[in-house]
Write a protein that holds these residues in place. Structure first.
Motif, PDB file in Angstrom:
ATOM      1  N   PRO A  76      32.329  51.247  37.530  1.00 12.18           N
ATOM      2  CA  PRO A  76      33.602  51.968  37.584  1.00 12.18           C
ATOM      3  C   PRO A  76      34.620  51.227  38.455  1.00 12.18           C
ATOM      4  N   HIS A  77      35.896  51.435  38.129  1.00 14.22           N
ATOM      5  CA  HIS A  77      36.959  50.754  38.873  1.00 14.22           C
ATOM      6  C   HIS A  77      36.865  51.013  40.373  1.00 14.22           C
ATOM      7  N   ALA A  78      36.587  52.278  40.729  1.00 12.01           N
ATOM      8  CA  ALA A  78      36.563  52.604  42.155  1.00 12.01           C
ATOM      9  C   ALA A  78      35.438  51.854  42.867  1.00 12.01           C
ATOM     10  N   ALA A  79      34.257  51.805  42.235  1.00  9.49           N
ATOM     11  CA  ALA A  79      33.134  51.101  42.864  1.00  9.49           C
ATOM     12  C   ALA A  79      33.447  49.615  42.996  1.00  9.49           C
ATOM     13  N   ALA A  80      34.046  49.040  41.939  1.00 11.10           N
ATOM     14  CA  ALA A  80      34.396  47.619  41.996  1.00 11.10           C
ATOM     15  C   ALA A  80      35.384  47.364  43.121  1.00 11.10           C
ATOM     16  N   ALA A  81      36.374  48.261  43.246  1.00 15.17           N
ATOM     17  CA  ALA A  81      37.391  48.086  44.283  1.00 15.17           C
ATOM     18  C   ALA A  81      36.774  48.216  45.669  1.00 15.17           C
ATOM     19  N   LEU A  82      35.896  49.200  45.841  1.00 15.05           N
ATOM     20  CA  LEU A  82      35.264  49.388  47.147  1.00 15.05           C
ATOM     21  C   LEU A  82      34.378  48.194  47.488  1.00 15.05           C
ATOM     22  N   GLY A  83      33.649  47.695  46.486  1.00 15.89           N
ATOM     23  CA  GLY A  83      32.804  46.533  46.717  1.00 15.89           C
ATOM     24  C   GLY A  83      33.627  45.340  47.146  1.00 15.89           C
ATOM     25  N   LEU A  84      34.736  45.124  46.433  1.00 15.31           N
ATOM     26  CA  LEU A  84      35.604  43.997  46.771  1.00 15.31           C
ATOM     27  C   LEU A  84      36.176  44.184  48.172  1.00 15.31           C
ATOM     28  N   ALA A  85      36.538  45.425  48.491  1.00 13.96           N
ATOM     29  CA  ALA A  85      37.086  45.707  49.819  1.00 13.96           C
ATOM     30  C   ALA A  85      36.072  45.332  50.902  1.00 13.96           C
ATOM     31  N   PHE A  86      34.808  45.707  50.681  1.00 12.76           N
ATOM     32  CA  PHE A  86      33.769  45.375  51.669  1.00 12.76           C
ATOM     33  C   PHE A  86      33.572  43.867  51.787  1.00 12.76           C
ATOM     34  N   LEU A  87      33.908  43.171  50.735  1.00 16.15           N
ATOM     35  CA  LEU A  87      33.698  41.727  50.718  1.00 16.15           C
ATOM     36  C   LEU A  87      34.811  41.001  51.466  1.00 16.15           C
ATOM     37  N   ILE A  88      36.079  41.395  51.176  1.00 17.80           N
ATOM     38  CA  ILE A  88      37.194  40.585  51.687  1.00 17.80           C
ATOM     39  C   ILE A  88      37.855  41.164  52.927  1.00 17.80           C
ATOM     40  N   ALA A  89      37.457  42.357  53.344  1.00 16.24           N
ATOM     41  CA  ALA A  89      38.091  42.933  54.535  1.00 16.24           C
ATOM     42  C   ALA A  89      37.892  42.010  55.731  1.00 16.24           C
ATOM     43  N   PRO A  90      38.759  42.153  56.739  1.00 16.60           N
ATOM     44  CA  PRO A  90      38.617  41.291  57.922  1.00 16.60           C
ATOM     45  C   PRO A  90      37.223  41.389  58.536  1.00 16.60           C
ATOM     46  N   SER A  91      36.589  42.545  58.406  1.00 16.01           N
ATOM     47  CA  SER A  91      35.230  42.667  58.938  1.00 16.01           C
ATOM     48  C   SER A  91      34.208  42.610  57.799  1.00 16.01           C
ATOM     49  N   GLY A  92      34.649  42.138  56.625  1.00 22.77           N
ATOM     50  CA  GLY A  92      33.780  42.118  55.455  1.00 22.77           C
ATOM     51  C   GLY A  92      32.809  40.949  55.450  1.00 22.77           C
ATOM     52  N   TRP A  93      32.057  40.864  54.368  1.00 23.47           N
ATOM     53  CA  TRP A  93      30.973  39.894  54.300  1.00 23.47           C
ATOM     54  C   TRP A  93      31.452  38.447  54.403  1.00 23.47           C
ATOM     55  N   ILE A  94      32.577  38.141  53.755  1.00 27.61           N
ATOM     56  CA  ILE A  94      33.037  36.756  53.761  1.00 27.61           C
ATOM     57  C   ILE A  94      33.375  36.325  55.175  1.00 27.61           C
ATOM     58  N   ALA A  95      34.120  37.197  55.887  1.00 25.82           N
ATOM     59  CA  ALA A  95      34.481  36.860  57.265  1.00 25.82           C
ATOM     60  C   ALA A  95      33.227  36.730  58.132  1.00 25.82           C
ATOM     61  N   ARG A  96      32.232  37.591  57.893  1.00 24.73           N
ATOM     62  CA  ARG A  96      30.995  37.546  58.666  1.00 24.73           C
ATOM     63  C   ARG A  96      30.232  36.247  58.440  1.00 24.73           C
ATOM     64  N   LEU A 104      45.919  41.352  57.724  1.00 27.84           N
ATOM     65  CA  LEU A 104      46.108  42.360  56.687  1.00 27.84           C
ATOM     66  C   LEU A 104      45.665  41.782  55.347  1.00 27.84           C
ATOM     67  N   ILE A 105      44.348  41.700  55.153  1.00 28.53           N
ATOM     68  CA  ILE A 105      43.858  41.156  53.880  1.00 28.53           C
ATOM     69  C   ILE A 105      43.792  42.262  52.850  1.00 28.53           C
ATOM     70  N   LEU A 106      43.155  43.375  53.256  1.00 26.79           N
ATOM     71  CA  LEU A 106      43.146  44.538  52.368  1.00 26.79           C
ATOM     72  C   LEU A 106      44.517  45.173  52.418  1.00 26.79           C
ATOM     73  N   ASN A 107      44.923  45.839  51.349  1.00 24.85           N
ATOM     74  CA  ASN A 107      46.207  46.529  51.302  1.00 24.85           C
ATOM     75  C   ASN A 107      47.363  45.607  51.681  1.00 24.85           C
ATOM     76  N   ASP A 108      47.257  44.321  51.387  1.00 26.99           N
ATOM     77  CA  ASP A 108      48.321  43.386  51.747  1.00 26.99           C
ATOM     78  C   ASP A 108      49.603  43.764  51.006  1.00 26.99           C
ATOM     79  N   PRO A 109      50.769  43.536  51.650  1.00 26.73           N
ATOM     80  CA  PRO A 109      52.021  44.033  51.069  1.00 26.73           C
ATOM     81  C   PRO A 109      52.373  43.406  49.723  1.00 26.73           C
ATOM     82  N   TYR A 110      51.795  42.276  49.372  1.00 21.32           N
ATOM     83  CA  TYR A 110      52.143  41.657  48.079  1.00 21.32           C
ATOM     84  C   TYR A 110      51.231  42.132  46.946  1.00 21.32           C
TER      85      TYR A 110
END
Ligand SMILES: Nc1ncnc2c1ncn2[C@@H]1O[C@H](COP(=O)(O)OP(=O)(O)OP(=O)(O)O)[C@@H](O)[C@H]1O
Ligand SMILES: [Mg+2]
Lengths: 217, 557
Positions: free
Chosen positions: B99-119, B135-141
């Protein structure tokens, strides 16, 4: 129940061209052969008798089978059996279930139905094949199952659309004589479509084109 | 024919079930927008965030569509016929069912400043020992939003391309063009693309309309001040003051106008692209150098899309069982089932309701689709292009433009807040997907089987139940799984028609996303994904079990 198959001035046109023009009577046990080049209308003639003609065609005339006018009946009420170029066995059903599918609902009870299926298998030299997957049968075995399935539906006439053309030469003669002998034994009027003069000879009946013109072999 | 009864009406009934809610909903949105001297519009125009919100909707939507289409075509053009291509085909259904929401949440956990990539990069590469203040998540652009949309739309467009490929005669055309000296990409673009794209047109329009107006993805990944226009409309709708509703209606009308404008611009761009293509073909485009680059790029985008989805979901799974998990650690210090245990009662009731709604919407959709397809077969109806457009109608008209009106209708008739009303609203979106998924296989069935059955004296109904349905069990169950996945993933219809009282896994996951409880979000999002995945697994397993002794029913047959 057997009887004659009458094609009374059966004419089929597609646009301006006439593809079928047949006016004849086929006696019980007789096999009428239709021959002609590809696309000349042989399968179209059979589809008209079967009741499955595409809307693109226009039909006039009547089809009378065993005294019943079947011209406007839906296919499943016509009691016309059909054998294709391929056996068209139902792949999801066992050999026995394929045969049982054809039994009329008037045959009641598991045991009676099972007995008829087994008897049909015996007659086709396929005793004990009821549980088999049709995909595991040889070409000749499949052709025999297809014929027995058609006969179990107790048709009043039989249509054959190049039923032997996919079989190799040796098997072909064998299956042909099996089918023809069953037709004579049951006393069914039959129409055979073929490209092979040997089929026509073995059928032993009249040979015409879809437009009703006699063919010399 | 003998059975000329209700079946004959199935196609018309089905089309009406799609047109009436959309039309009535649009009307119900238009009226409040223009009533009271168009007060809603004046409030809308006074809102300072208006032009950035409209601009965001346009840029994220168009960018996501263009990128998804480009990635899909690149994948098909350079990998078609290879082993990687076959692998992607297998991965597709599960990826599509997220589902779109799960995909979005997963991506959020991945790219957030405290997410997996940053870790994974910290502290050795970045020097961060605290989550950075970026401001990676919810970035103004809306870059994260665009990426999120792309990961979901590439699988969809890829699937539609797979369905269209058999008609495009790819192998022969590419061979001919290549034998005339063109490179692979050039051969694809010149000889396959035109006929392929003509079949992809409606799906691409649906992607554009969806991407410009996606609500739940925008709420999770999108900018906040201002949000995209559609997300803002939903915020206004939740406003307890009546003025909010009028503003929301006006915003929905504006959103519809923006989508129509974007679709028209897209059609214009198609025309220009077609002219350019003819020029290139006449100029004898060869472009051999392009092939290697394209291939590399294709593998890269394919892997990135799949990885973003899969790693994101893995992240959700790990969070849901995480004990203590401090910042730069790549994995939690301890694992625990505490979150699951605590959430279990809620998860069970929410999951049960989600499944109930999905099952109802899917069962009814499937029955209608089967009736339509069977009517088409029995009465030799030929499907019209108009019918295809109607099928796409609920996917082309933005949800925010017609669901508010539908909500008013539901409110007036007193059905708002009942799970059956929600299921009925889901039907509008589930049915098109079930139809699109099932129709190709249904129509490709060998008609001689039907003639054989009829010639044996079986009624058309018996042919349907005993021959066609069992022989097509696999595609029928797959279509049902698709329907289930679509229903489970619905956010806005559930929220609006359910009046906030019908809670499904999706509405709960989106509601939780604004809070910070990652462990709890993980459980809801994971379950949201597991339900459709189970559906697809069953669609594979059940026919395989039933027909394990029938070689003629094997997958390749
Ligand atoms: N469903 C259809 N709609 C329109 N035209 C058809 C349809 N089926 C067949 N035709 C046309 O009707 C004519 C007769 O076709 P038919 O299938 O009867 O030929 P045939 O003699 O059986 O040929 P073959 O030996 O190749 O089987 C052909 O011109 C064919 O193109
Ligand atoms: Mg023929």
């Amino acid at each position: 129940m057997t009887g004659v198959l009458e094609l009374q001035d059966l004419q089929i046109t597609q646009g301006q061209t006439r593809v079928v023009a047949l006016d004849l009577t086929i006696a019980p046990g007789e096999v009428l052969t239709i021959m002609g080049p590809s696309g000349s209308g042989k399968s179209t003639a059979l589809a008209a008798i079967m009741g499955t003609l595409a809307p693109a065609f226009r039909t006039t005339g009547r089809v009378i089978l065993a005294g019943r006018d079947i011209t406007t009946l839906p296919p499943h009420l016509r009691r016309v059996g059909l054998l294709f170029q391929d056996d068209v066995l139902f792949p999801h059903l066992s050999v026995g279930a394929n045969l049982a599918f054809a039994l009329p609902p008037s045959v009641k009870g598991r045991i009676a139905r099972r007995a008829l299926v087994d008897a049909a298998l015996d007659q086709a030299d396929l005793s004990g094949f009821a549980a088999r997957d049709p995909a595991t049968l040889s070409g000749g075995q499949r052709a025999r199952v297809a014929l027995m399935r058609t006969l179990l539906a107790q048709p009043c006439a039989l249509l054959l659309d190049e039923p032997f053309s996919r079989l190799d030469a040796g098997l072909r003669a064998q299956i042909r004589s099996f089918v023809l002998s069953r037709i004579r034994k049951e006393g069914l009027p039959a129409v055979l479509v073929t490209h092979d003069p040997e089929d026509a000879q073995a059928a032993g009946g009249r040979v015409v084109t879809p437009l009703g013109i006699p063919v010399k072999l | 024919m003998i059975t000329g009864g209700p079946l004959r009406w199935a196609p018309r009934l089905t089309l009406a079930l799609l047109v009436v809610p959309v039309a009535a909903g649009l009307l119900g949105t238009l009226i409040p927008a223009f009533s009271n001297d168009a007060k809603g519009f004046r409030a809308l125009l006074d809102w300072p965030g208006l032009s950035p919100a409209v601009w965001l909707s346009l840029t994220t939507g168009v960018a996501a569509t263009a990128l998804s289409l480009a990635a899909t075509l690149l994948l098909v053009a350079s990998l078609w016929g290879t082993r990687v291509f076959a692998l992607i085909q297998h991965l597709l259904a599960p990826l599509l069912s997220v589902p779109h929401a799960a995909a979005a949440l997963g991506l959020a956990f991945l790219i957030a400043p405290s997410g997996w990539i940053a870790r994974l990069l910290s502290p050795w590469a970045t020097g961060w020992t605290q989550p950075p203040d970026l401001l990676i998540l919810n970035d103004p652009y809306g870059v994260s939003l665009t990426l999120g949309l792309v990961t979901k739309e590439v699988p969809f467009l890829f699937l539609m391309t797979l369905a269209a490929l058999p008609q495009a005669d790819v192998a022969r055309r590419i061979n001919v063009a290549q034998s005339l000296g063109a490179g692979r990409i050039a051969a694809f673009v010149i000889s396959v693309l035109p006929s392929l794209y003509s079949q992809l047109r409606l799906p691409v329009y649906a992607v554009l309309a969806y991407s410009m107006t996606a609500v739940e993805m925008a709420m999770i990944l999108g900018p906040t001040r201002p949000a995209t226009l559609s997300a803002q409309v939903v915020i206004w709708m939740a406003d307890p003051m009546l003025t909010g509703r009028a503003t929301a209606a006006a915003g929905a009308v504006l959103q519809l106008a923006v989508v129509i404008a974007a679709l028209l611009a897209w059609v214009l761009a198609e025309r220009i692209a077609a002219l350019v293509l003819i020029r290139l073909a006449e100029g004898g485009l060869r472009a051999h150098a392009l092939d290697a680059v394209a291939r590399g790029l294709a593998v890269l985008t394919g892997t990135a899309t799949a990885a973003a989805l899969i790693l994101g979901l893995a992240g959700l799974a790990v969070w849901s069982v995480a004990g203590l998990w401090q910042f730069p650690d790549a994995l939690p210090a301890s694992l625990s089932l505490k979150t699951w245990m605590r959430a279990a009662p809620d998860l069970a009731s929410t999951g049960g309701l989600t499944l109930l709604i999905a099952a109802a919407a899917t069962a009814l959709s499937l029955a209608l689709v089967l009736a339509c397809l069977e009517a088409e077969h029995r009465y030799a109806l030929s499907p019209q292009t108009g019918a295809l457009w109607v099928l796409y109608l609920p996917l082309l008209v933005p949800q925010v433009a017609f669901l508010p009106g539908l909500q008013i209708a539901a409110l007036r008739s007193g059905v708002e807040g009942h799970w059956l009303a929600v299921a009925a609203a889901h039907l509008v979106f589930v049915l098109p997907y079930v139809f699109l998924s099932l129709a190709p296989a249904w129509r490709a069935w060998d008609p001689r089987v039907s003639v054989a059955g009829l010639s044996l004296g079986a009624t058309p109904a018996r042919v349907f139940w005993r021959l066609r349905l069992p022989m097509l069990l696999r595609p029928v169950l797959t279509a049902a799984a698709v329907g289930l996945a679509v229903s489970v993933g619905q956010y806005l219809p559930t929220l609006l028609i359910g009046g906030g009282r019908v809670e499904t896994l999706t509405t709960e996951a989106v509601a939780l996303s604004s809070g910070g409880n990652r462990r709890l979000i993980g459980t809801y999002a994971l379950l949201q994904m597991v339900l459709p995945a189970l559906g697809f697994a069953l669609a594979l397993l059940v026919p395989a079990m039933l027909f394990r002794n029938r070689r003629g029913m094997a997958v390749s047959a």
